[in-house]
Motif scaffolding. Sequence first.
Motif, PDB file in Angstrom:
ATOM      1  N   ASP A   6       0.831  -1.202   0.000  1.00 57.61           N
ATOM      2  CA  ASP A   6       0.000   0.000   0.000  1.00 57.61           C
ATOM      3  C   ASP A   6       0.868   1.255   0.000  1.00 57.61           C
ATOM      4  OD1 ASP A   6      -2.765  -1.177   2.084  1.00 57.61           O
ATOM      5  OD2 ASP A   6      -2.246  -1.538  -0.011  1.00 57.61           O
ATOM      6  N   MET A   7       1.947   1.228   0.779  1.00 58.76           N
ATOM      7  CA  MET A   7       2.839   2.381   0.858  1.00 58.76           C
ATOM      8  C   MET A   7       3.455   2.672  -0.500  1.00 58.76           C
ATOM      9  SD  MET A   7       3.545   4.554   2.992  1.00 58.76           S
ATOM     10  CE  MET A   7       4.424   6.005   2.520  1.00 58.76           C
ATOM     11  N   ASN A   8       3.898   1.639  -1.202  1.00 55.38           N
ATOM     12  CA  ASN A   8       4.466   1.831  -2.535  1.00 55.38           C
ATOM     13  C   ASN A   8       3.443   2.434  -3.481  1.00 55.38           C
ATOM     14  OD1 ASN A   8       6.923   0.854  -1.740  1.00 55.38           O
ATOM     15  ND2 ASN A   8       6.542  -1.223  -2.475  1.00 55.38           N
ATOM     16  N   ALA A   9       2.215   1.968  -3.394  1.00 49.72           N
ATOM     17  CA  ALA A   9       1.159   2.497  -4.261  1.00 49.72           C
ATOM     18  C   ALA A   9       0.919   3.971  -3.957  1.00 49.72           C
ATOM     19  CB  ALA A   9      -0.124   1.690  -4.087  1.00 49.72           C
ATOM     20  N   VAL A  10       0.930   4.315  -2.665  1.00 52.14           N
ATOM     21  CA  VAL A  10       0.727   5.714  -2.272  1.00 52.14           C
ATOM     22  C   VAL A  10       1.863   6.581  -2.795  1.00 52.14           C
ATOM     23  CG1 VAL A  10       0.724   7.284  -0.284  1.00 52.14           C
ATOM     24  CG2 VAL A  10      -0.700   5.240  -0.256  1.00 52.14           C
ATOM     25  N   THR A  11       3.108   6.115  -2.613  1.00 55.90           N
ATOM     26  CA  THR A  11       4.271   6.881  -3.072  1.00 55.90           C
ATOM     27  C   THR A  11       4.189   7.118  -4.572  1.00 55.90           C
ATOM     28  OG1 THR A  11       5.591   5.889  -1.338  1.00 55.90           O
ATOM     29  CG2 THR A  11       6.788   6.932  -3.125  1.00 55.90           C
ATOM     30  N   GLU A  12       3.870   6.076  -5.319  1.00 42.96           N
ATOM     31  CA  GLU A  12       3.764   6.192  -6.762  1.00 42.96           C
ATOM     32  C   GLU A  12       2.649   7.179  -7.137  1.00 42.96           C
ATOM     33  OE1 GLU A  12       2.820   2.994 -10.104  1.00 42.96           O
ATOM     34  OE2 GLU A  12       4.576   2.489  -8.895  1.00 42.96           O
ATOM     35  N   ASP A  13       1.553   7.100  -6.421  1.00 44.31           N
ATOM     36  CA  ASP A  13       0.420   7.971  -6.703  1.00 44.31           C
ATOM     37  C   ASP A  13       0.762   9.433  -6.423  1.00 44.31           C
ATOM     38  OD1 ASP A  13      -2.262   7.906  -7.674  1.00 44.31           O
ATOM     39  OD2 ASP A  13      -2.890   8.609  -5.688  1.00 44.31           O
ATOM     40  N   VAL A  14       1.516   9.669  -5.362  1.00 45.92           N
ATOM     41  CA  VAL A  14       1.906  11.039  -4.998  1.00 45.92           C
ATOM     42  C   VAL A  14       2.803  11.638  -6.088  1.00 45.92           C
ATOM     43  CG1 VAL A  14       3.331  12.356  -3.369  1.00 45.92           C
ATOM     44  CG2 VAL A  14       1.645  10.739  -2.518  1.00 45.92           C
ATOM     45  N   MET A  15       3.654  10.821  -6.681  1.00 48.26           N
ATOM     46  CA  MET A  15       4.573  11.281  -7.730  1.00 48.26           C
ATOM     47  C   MET A  15       3.872  11.499  -9.068  1.00 48.26           C
ATOM     48  SD  MET A  15       7.860  11.142  -6.703  1.00 48.26           S
ATOM     49  CE  MET A  15       9.121  10.170  -5.938  1.00 48.26           C
ATOM     50  N   ARG A  16       2.781  10.806  -9.278  1.00 47.09           N
ATOM     51  CA  ARG A  16       2.129  10.809 -10.585  1.00 47.09           C
ATOM     52  C   ARG A  16       1.665  12.210 -10.969  1.00 47.09           C
ATOM     53  NH1 ARG A  16       0.363   7.806 -14.400  1.00 47.09           N
ATOM     54  NH2 ARG A  16      -1.654   8.092 -15.372  1.00 47.09           N
ATOM     55  N   GLY A  17       1.965  12.596 -12.201  1.00 48.91           N
ATOM     56  CA  GLY A  17       1.501  13.883 -12.687  1.00 48.91           C
ATOM     57  C   GLY A  17       2.346  15.058 -12.232  1.00 48.91           C
ATOM     58  N   LYS A  18       3.461  14.781 -11.539  1.00 48.21           N
ATOM     59  CA  LYS A  18       4.346  15.868 -11.095  1.00 48.21           C
ATOM     60  C   LYS A  18       5.587  15.903 -11.983  1.00 48.21           C
ATOM     61  CE  LYS A  18       3.171  16.021  -6.158  1.00 48.21           C
ATOM     62  NZ  LYS A  18       2.088  16.931  -6.333  1.00 48.21           N
ATOM     63  N   TYR A  19       5.918  17.099 -12.416  1.00 49.96           N
ATOM     64  CA  TYR A  19       7.056  17.293 -13.308  1.00 49.96           C
ATOM     65  C   TYR A  19       7.927  18.421 -12.791  1.00 49.96           C
ATOM     66  CZ  TYR A  19       4.433  14.426 -16.559  1.00 49.96           C
ATOM     67  OH  TYR A  19       3.759  13.385 -17.134  1.00 49.96           O
TER      68      TYR A  19
END
Length: 162
Positions: A6-19
Motif C-alpha cells: 500500500d505504501m508503494n502504491a501511495v508513493t507512486e500515486d503522490v509522484m504521478r503527474g508531477k514534473y
Amino acid sequence: MHDMMDMNAVTEDVMRGKYLTFLVGDVSYGIEISYIKEIISVQEITLVPHTHAYVKGIINLRGTVVPVIDMGMRFGGMEVIYTEQTCIIVLSMDEMIVGILVDGVQDVLNIDDENIQDPPKTTGNSIKNNFIKAVGVSGGEVRQLIDVYTVFEMGLADGGSH
C-alpha cells in the motif's frame, strides 16, 4: 507485508503527474519527478576523452561516478553557460544514474493526464523532437516533456563497445 504494498502504491500515486520544470536556453522543459534523485550545484567535472561532445564528463557524487550531459548541446544547440542558476539534475533510471546540466530549475508542476498531448508533428528532422515525449499544459503555459530514455539511450548506448 500488506502495508508495504500500500505504501508503494501511495508513493507512486503522490509522484504521478508531477514534473520538475527547468530551462535549457530560454525554453522550459519538464521531466517526471519520479526520475529525479537530487539537484546539485555545478561542481568540478572531470573530462572524459573520446565521448560525445555533449558529454561534459563525470563527477564524483559521494563515491558514485556520474556522467554529466550538457542538455543544450544534447538538444543540438549551444552549450549551457554557467551562471548562478546553472545546476545539475541527477536522474536515476533503472540502474543508471546520470546528471544533466541545465540553465536553471524552475518549479514542480502538477500536470494531469488530460492536459498532456502528443507533441506536434513537425516537418524537418530536428533532433530535439526525438527527445520530446509529450506536451503538457499547466497554468496556461506549455511545457515540453522529455523522454529520459531517448535522451540517454542515444547518448550512452552507442558510446563504444566493451
